[in-house]
Structures are given as structure tokens and as C-alpha cells.
Design an enzyme around this catalytic site. Structure first.
Site, PDB file in Angstrom:
ATOM      1  N   ARG A  27     -29.105   8.104  -6.187  1.00  0.00           N
ATOM      2  CA  ARG A  27     -29.345   8.025  -7.630  1.00  0.00           C
ATOM      3  C   ARG A  27     -28.712   6.800  -8.266  1.00  0.00           C
ATOM      4  O   ARG A  27     -28.916   6.531  -9.455  1.00  0.00           O
ATOM      5  CB  ARG A  27     -28.789   9.278  -8.312  1.00  0.00           C
ATOM      6  CG  ARG A  27     -29.368  10.553  -7.771  1.00  0.00           C
ATOM      7  CD  ARG A  27     -28.703  11.725  -8.409  1.00  0.00           C
ATOM      8  NE  ARG A  27     -29.182  11.934  -9.758  1.00  0.00           N
ATOM      9  CZ  ARG A  27     -30.187  12.721 -10.087  1.00  0.00           C
ATOM     10  NH1 ARG A  27     -30.829  13.388  -9.159  1.00  0.00           N
ATOM     11  NH2 ARG A  27     -30.554  12.864 -11.333  1.00  0.00           N
ATOM     12  N   GLU A 465     -48.784  -1.792  -4.079  1.00  0.00           N
ATOM     13  CA  GLU A 465     -47.682  -1.062  -3.452  1.00  0.00           C
ATOM     14  C   GLU A 465     -46.983  -1.948  -2.406  1.00  0.00           C
ATOM     15  O   GLU A 465     -45.752  -1.940  -2.296  1.00  0.00           O
ATOM     16  CB  GLU A 465     -48.212   0.238  -2.832  1.00  0.00           C
ATOM     17  CG  GLU A 465     -47.271   0.981  -1.911  1.00  0.00           C
ATOM     18  CD  GLU A 465     -45.959   1.463  -2.550  1.00  0.00           C
ATOM     19  OE1 GLU A 465     -45.773   1.283  -3.756  1.00  0.00           O
ATOM     20  OE2 GLU A 465     -45.113   1.986  -1.819  1.00  0.00           O
ATOM     21  N   GLU A 472     -38.823  -5.022  -3.787  1.00  0.00           N
ATOM     22  CA  GLU A 472     -37.699  -4.088  -3.909  1.00  0.00           C
ATOM     23  C   GLU A 472     -36.625  -4.342  -2.865  1.00  0.00           C
ATOM     24  O   GLU A 472     -35.440  -4.215  -3.143  1.00  0.00           O
ATOM     25  CB  GLU A 472     -38.192  -2.645  -3.673  1.00  0.00           C
ATOM     26  CG  GLU A 472     -38.916  -2.014  -4.810  1.00  0.00           C
ATOM     27  CD  GLU A 472     -39.376  -0.589  -4.451  1.00  0.00           C
ATOM     28  OE1 GLU A 472     -39.051   0.317  -5.207  1.00  0.00           O
ATOM     29  OE2 GLU A 472     -40.052  -0.391  -3.420  1.00  0.00           O
ATOM     30  N   LYS A 581     -32.963   5.653  -6.787  1.00  0.00           N
ATOM     31  CA  LYS A 581     -34.134   6.385  -6.326  1.00  0.00           C
ATOM     32  C   LYS A 581     -34.721   7.254  -7.427  1.00  0.00           C
ATOM     33  O   LYS A 581     -35.930   7.403  -7.557  1.00  0.00           O
ATOM     34  CB  LYS A 581     -33.757   7.263  -5.130  1.00  0.00           C
ATOM     35  CG  LYS A 581     -34.963   7.927  -4.545  1.00  0.00           C
ATOM     36  CD  LYS A 581     -34.825   8.184  -3.095  1.00  0.00           C
ATOM     37  CE  LYS A 581     -36.136   8.590  -2.488  1.00  0.00           C
ATOM     38  NZ  LYS A 581     -37.116   7.500  -2.456  1.00  0.00           N
TER      39      LYS A 581
HETATM   40  C1  G6P Z   1     -37.647   4.638  -8.947  1.00  0.00           C
HETATM   41  C2  G6P Z   1     -37.638   4.379  -7.453  1.00  0.00           C
HETATM   42  C3  G6P Z   1     -39.062   4.136  -6.973  1.00  0.00           C
HETATM   43  C4  G6P Z   1     -39.956   5.297  -7.353  1.00  0.00           C
HETATM   44  C5  G6P Z   1     -39.921   5.550  -8.869  1.00  0.00           C
HETATM   45  C6  G6P Z   1     -40.628   6.840  -9.244  1.00  0.00           C
HETATM   46  O1  G6P Z   1     -37.949   3.485  -9.627  1.00  0.00           O
HETATM   47  O2  G6P Z   1     -36.810   3.271  -7.143  1.00  0.00           O
HETATM   48  O3  G6P Z   1     -39.051   3.996  -5.563  1.00  0.00           O
HETATM   49  O4  G6P Z   1     -41.257   5.036  -6.962  1.00  0.00           O
HETATM   50  O5  G6P Z   1     -38.558   5.687  -9.289  1.00  0.00           O
HETATM   51  O6  G6P Z   1     -39.927   7.906  -8.666  1.00  0.00           O
HETATM   52  P1  G6P Z   1     -40.522   9.360  -8.494  1.00  0.00           P
HETATM   53  O7  G6P Z   1     -39.368  10.161  -7.959  1.00  0.00           O
HETATM   54  O8  G6P Z   1     -40.944   9.813  -9.854  1.00  0.00           O
HETATM   55  O9  G6P Z   1     -41.650   9.258  -7.553  1.00  0.00           O
END
Ligand code: G6P
Length: 586
Positions: A27, A465, A472, A581
Site C-alpha cells: 500500500r 497496458e 511503472e 498498489k
Molecule cells: C494503483 C496500482 C495499479 C492499479 C490501480 C488500480 O495505481 O499501482 O497497478 O492498476 O491502482 O487498482 P485496482 O486495485 O483498483 O485494480
């Protein structure tokens, strides 16, 4: 964005909190800290990942049966030791950890400064322990907490520990917080994996709840009314969350895509059926998500259009508010989120619910806020994704969308069959030979400043993507375009030696190859991804044509490429800079 954990019980709290912090690190990981209460409160905190800070400070030297911990993704205040949590009140009797944003902190800070309080950090959080200290001068500790919380505007999950209170107090508003109930011990954390190794009995807290844990029991109040939230026993197995034989979670999770898709084949068809019926019935379906999950939604648009002949709208969740006027009771919102805790996605579904629309979620985390606020949930069962970069969660989201699209046209069995074919092919895509070849390509790309990616149709979200993966984790600037858009401006960027990755499918071959030729004519060197080699390609990644599934197949070499670029450039593939994340702030 931050992870918070509190423990009170018979055991030494520091070791439990430390192990929970490792599980919460996804997190945010710019700094971390633990405070433990014995006769006084002791705090250890610093800048760095949990392991680094623990090696430096030895968290286990803290003694006491009640403690709180925090791993940070900074919002207010730079990454410094002073800004790391826990934060103390001026009298050092109250320690607070917080996830969220206190929007009116400047006002509160000024008020407290007038009362003689000094601030040692730039955080919004520091107002909380000091407000409590201020009110506690004339009120009971519990009243002081309630008054302080009443002054806060914003979103928060807060844990409060004090020498004036035997136990822990926690409050929640729009940031996730879960209570874990053990035997004579309690855990309060941002999410279940933080304490899943200790207990699987959980109580979900609601917005406005204040949780009091004292004398080996707990009570929850909301607006001064006692709440009776059920204790839920989490059925999921506690998964093996170690890296196994892999050096990084990133590559482990790329390899786990095979198992993740295998599990989907055995998913309960009735839930897919319910969802398909809702889509058919809806007068307007909107897909919302953030980051990688948003590209899954984009893929869904093409899929629903081409397989099911249904028009679905898509909006990134943070922009959805602008379009909520179109929602009615007959609308349907499909939210996709690996974590089920992304603040923007939750905001989007809440505005949909306000309009009476139905909400379906596709998520990987059982018990997440999204699952609890949706009318239907499809659980991805991809296994816990620990690496900040999403890989297996993404491809399993695409596979679920395929199952739904096929179910809409009454062909669910065919979806299962094509997924079975896919699984066989995934072994090749993740094979040693593929990984070695991608390593060679990564070596050619590792010193480039820019990488361009193009695709058409389903390959457009794939290009987006893939660009996101590269940015990233390797910090190389990567930009994706729909092939047809290139000549409307972006082609101006192409110069001698610009690397361009071109995603090809049978459907788009002639038009995307024309785009590749246009790029080549301007000096670009081309990496083709697809079924057939072409003379325009300088390098070629062969990926078999699997109708509808090209997006799953073609992203895997790109995940491997991003991973190798990170390794070659000395970046941490599991914990890239500035990212978290689970983004639980708006
Ligand atoms: C953050 C992460 C991404 C992810 C996004 C949405 O930015 O770094 O990797 O795609 O959140 O997260 P979720 O848990 O809603 O899929």
C-alpha cells in the site's frame, strides 16, 4: 494508500505488527514506523522499506502488548523521518497512525497553534493526536476522541493508542478498516491480509464507526448508537505469500497467470449468468476502473461490441462523476478493481448507487469494500497479488470478461474451451526460451529514453497496458497510440532509432503494418508482436493468434519485457518508486 495495523492482546505487539507491516507494504513503502505502549509510548520510525528500517532500528526491541504500525505513501509532507507515522501528541501520551487525508488540517493546525501546540511534521495527521490531547484536558479520553473526530473533514482510517486508554480506538470514514477478532486479542488493519495469518474472524467497519477495544472486548458505535456488526469467518485459505523460488513477486505472479486462468474455468457459472442477464437487461452499461483495470475495461468494450453486439460505455473512475447525470435506475455500472479498495472506483460506484443504478464488481479481494457495496461480485480468485505492478489480476479480468461476453450470447461452454486452449499456450509464453529472448530485447531497449507502442482494435488497450507496465517499473517513458491516430500528431516524435512496438492480429494486420511502415520510413526500429513475421520488423515476438484472446497472449511478453528492463536498469520490480498498489485516497 498507507497501510495501518494495530494490535492489542496477550502477545508482544511489535513482532505481530512487524509481520503485518510486511503484508501491508504494497500500500506504500516510502517510510514506516511502529509505536508500542508499555508504561509510556515508544516510537521507532524512519524513511525506507520495512526491511531496511527494521534492520536499522530493530522494531522487536519495542516491548508492550498494545501497538500500532504504519507503512506510508506520502500525501501531505515529504518523505522524511519526521513525517513518518506513528505521530505523537505534544505530551507524548497519544500515538496515531492514519490512512487518508484530513482536508481541513491547516485550519485545525492554526487553532491548535494558538493554544500553544507545536508541530514537528508537515503531515495532516499530526493534528489528530494533538486535537485529542487538547480536548482531553477538560473531557474524558473517549469524549476527547469523539470531539476530535467530529472536527475532522476528509477521509480517514485512524488508530489511536494512548497511555490514558487501556486498549485501542479506531475510526473509519471512506478509508478501509477491518477488525480481526482473535482469542483474547484484536487486530485492526487496512485490510485482512495484514493479520490473516493470526485470525480469519473479521468485522468490517462502516463509515462513521468508532471502535473501542478495551478489557479484552470490543464495541462499535456510530453516531453514539451501538452497532452489532456480524463477525464473518473468511473462507479463503491463507495463501502462500512468499516469493518461493523466484527473485521477485513480479515474475512469480507473471508465472502464476496459468493457475489464475485455470481457476476461472471452474468458477460458478451461475454468477456469470446473473451478470450477463443484468447486462442484457440494463438500459446503459458503464464500466469504471483505474490504472491497469481500466485497460481491462477498454478491452471489455471491444469484446462486448464484437462478441455480444452490446454497446458498453467506459470511463476512468476518477472522471465518472462528470457523467453520472446519465444514470438512471435502469443503468448498470461494472467496476473492475484488483484490490476492491481504490478510492476513485468506490466513489464512482457510490454515485451510481445514489442514482439507483445496479453495481457489478469484478475484483480479486474477497471482503473488500467494493464487494460489500456491489449488488453482484465476480471474484477473480487469481491469488493475492503482492507486486505493486498488476499482472495476473489483469489477465484474469480479461478472461472473466470473455466468459461474460460468451454467456450473453449463450455460448459459455465455448468460452471455457477457448480458455483451456489458452492455458496450454500460456506455458509457452512464460517458458524459459521466451524469457531468454525477451531478455535480449530488453538489453537493446534498456538505454532508450522513449518507447512507442501501437495497436488497433483489441490491441489498442494492449498497447496502453504494455506502455504502463514499462513506465511503472523501468521509468522509461513509454507511450501508446491507436495505430490510426499516429499520423494525427504523435508521429512527429519519431526520429532515427526510436523504438516502436507494434501489436498485430489477423484482424488488424494490413492496417497496423501500414502504420509500422510509416514509422519505419521516419527512422523507427520496429518490434513486431503477433503471429506472422514481416519484413518491416527489426525484431519479432511470435505470439500465436487466438481469437479474442490475443490481448492476454500479447501482454505476457510485455510483462516479461518490463520486468527485464527493471532488472537491467537496477529498479525494484516489486516496489517501484512513487507507486502504491492500493490507492485509497482520491
Ligand atoms: C494503483 C496500482 C495499479 C492499479 C490501480 C488500480 O495505481 O499501482 O497497478 O492498476 O491502482 O487498482 P485496482 O486495485 O483498483 O485494480
Amino acid at each position: 494508500m498507507c497501510g495501518i495495523i494495530g494490535y492489542t492482546g496477550d502477545k508482544q505487539s511489535a513482532s505481530i505488527i512487524l509481520s503485518s507491516l510486511y503484508n501491508l507494504e504494497y500500500r506504500g513503502y516510502d517510510s514506516c514506523g511502529i509505536a508500542v505502549k508499555d508504561l509510556d509510548i515508544s516510537v521507532l520510525k524512519d524513511v525506507g522499506k520495512v526491511d531496511e528500517v527494521n534492520t536499522k532500528l530493530n522494531f522487536l526491541s519495542l516491548e508492550g502488548h498494545t501497538g500500532v504500525g504504519h507503512t506510508r505513501w506520502c500525501t501531505h509532507g515529504k518523505v522524511t523521518k519526521e513525517n513518518a507515522h506513528p505521530l505523537l501528541s505534544n505530551n507524548h501520551k497519544i500515538a496515531v497512525v492514519h490512512n487518508g487525508i484530513i482536508e481541513n488540517y491547516l485550519l485545525l493546525k492554526k487553532r491548535l497553534q494558538k493554544e500553544g501546540f507545536t508541530f514537528y511534521s508537515e503531515t495532516d495527521t499530526e493534528v489528530i493526536p494533538n486535537l485529542i490531547e487538547y480536548y482531553a484536558r477538560s473531557k474524558s479520553f473517549i469524549d476527547a476522541v469523539q470531539l476530535a473526530v467530529g472536527d475532522l473533514c476528509g477521509q480517514y482510517a485512524i488508530l489511536i493508542m494512548s497511555t490514558q486508554y487501556d486498549g485501542l480506538i479506531a475510526c473509519r470514514k471512506e478509508s478501509p478498516l477491518v477488525l480481526g477478532v482473535g482469542h483474547n486479542e484484536y487486530y485492526v488493519a487496512s485490510d485482512i491480509p495484514a493479520f490473516a495469518q493470526y485470525t480469519n474472524n473479521v468485522v468490517y467497519l462502516n463509515d462513521g464507526d468508532i471502535l473501542y477495544i478495551t478489557n479484552k472486548s470490543y464495541s462499535i458505535y456510530n453516531n453514539n448508537i451501538k452497532q452489532q456488526h456480524p463477525v464473518t469467518t473468511i473462507s479463503r485459505e491463507i495463501e502462500e505469500t512468499g516469493k518461493g523460488d523466484f527473485e521477485h513477486y513480479f515474475i512469480k505472479e507473471v508465472m502464476e497467470q496459468i493457475d489464475a486462468i485455470k481457476r476461472l474455468i471452474f468458477i460458478d457459472q451461475s454468477i456469470i449468468s446473473e451478470v450477463a442477464k443484468e447486462i442484457i437487461k440494463a438500459k446503459g452499461t458503464y464500466m469504471v476502473a483505474c490504472g491497469t483495470a481500466s485497460y481491462a475495461c477498454m478491452y471489455g468494450l471491444y469484446l462486448f461490441s464484437k462478441i455480444a453486439h452490446i454497446h458498453v460505455n467506459f470511463c476512468i473512475a476518477s472522471e465518472f462523476d462528470n457523467f453520472k447525470h446519465f444514470l438512471t435506475q435502469d443503468s448498470l455500472v461494472i467496476a473492475i478493481s484488483q484490490s476492491g479498495e481504490t478510492a476513485d472506483t468506490l466513489m464512482a460506484i457510490r454515485s451510481a448507487k445514489e442514482k439507483g443504478a445496479k453495481v457489478i464488481s469484478i475484483t480479486n479481494v474477497e471482503g473488500s469494500t467494493l464487494t460489500r457495496e456491489s449488488d453482484y461480485t465476480i471474484l477473480q480468485k487469481a491469488g493475492q497479488e503482492i507486486c505493486v505492478i498488476s499482472t495476473k489480476a489483469y489477465t484474469s479480468q480479461l478472461a472473466i470478461l470473455i466468459m461474460i461476453a460468451y454467456e450473453i450470447v449463450g455460448n459459455y461452454k465455448e468460452a471455457v474451451e477457448i480458455l483451456k486452449d489458452l492455458i496450454k499456450y500460456l506455458y509457452y509464453l512464460t517458458s524459459e526460451s521466451m524469457r531468454e529472448y525477451i531478455k535480449l530485447l530488453a538489453d537493446k531497449l534498456k538505454d532508450k529514453e522513449h518507447i512507442y507502442l501501437i495497436g488497433r482494435s483489441f490491441q489498442y488497450p494492449t498497447a496502453l497496458e504494455a506502455a504502463l507496465k514499462i513506465k511503472e517499473v523501468s521509468y522509461i517513458h513509454a507511450e501508446a497510440y491507436a495505430g490510426g491516430e499516429l499520423k494525427h500528431g504523435s508521429i512527429a516524435m519519431i526520429e532515427d532509432g526510436s523504438p516502436c512496438i507494434v501489436f498485430v492480429s489477423n484482424e488488424t494486420e494490413s492496417s497496423i503494418i501500414s502504420n509500422a511502415i510509416e514509422l519505419k520510413a521516419r527512422g523507427a526500429w520496429i518490434i513486431g508482436v503477433g503471429q506472422r513475421n514481416n519484413e518491416v520488423f527489426d525484431y519479432f515476438i511470435k505470439v500465436r493468434e487466438l481469437p479474442w484472446l490475443n490481448s492476454i497472449c500479447q501482454i505476457i511478453p510485455m510483462q516479461l519485457l518490463a520486468y527485464q528492463l527493471a532488472i537491467l536498469r537496477g529498479c525494484d520490480p516489486d516496489k517501484p518508486r512513487n507507486l502504491a498498489k492500493s490507492v485509497t485516497v482520491l
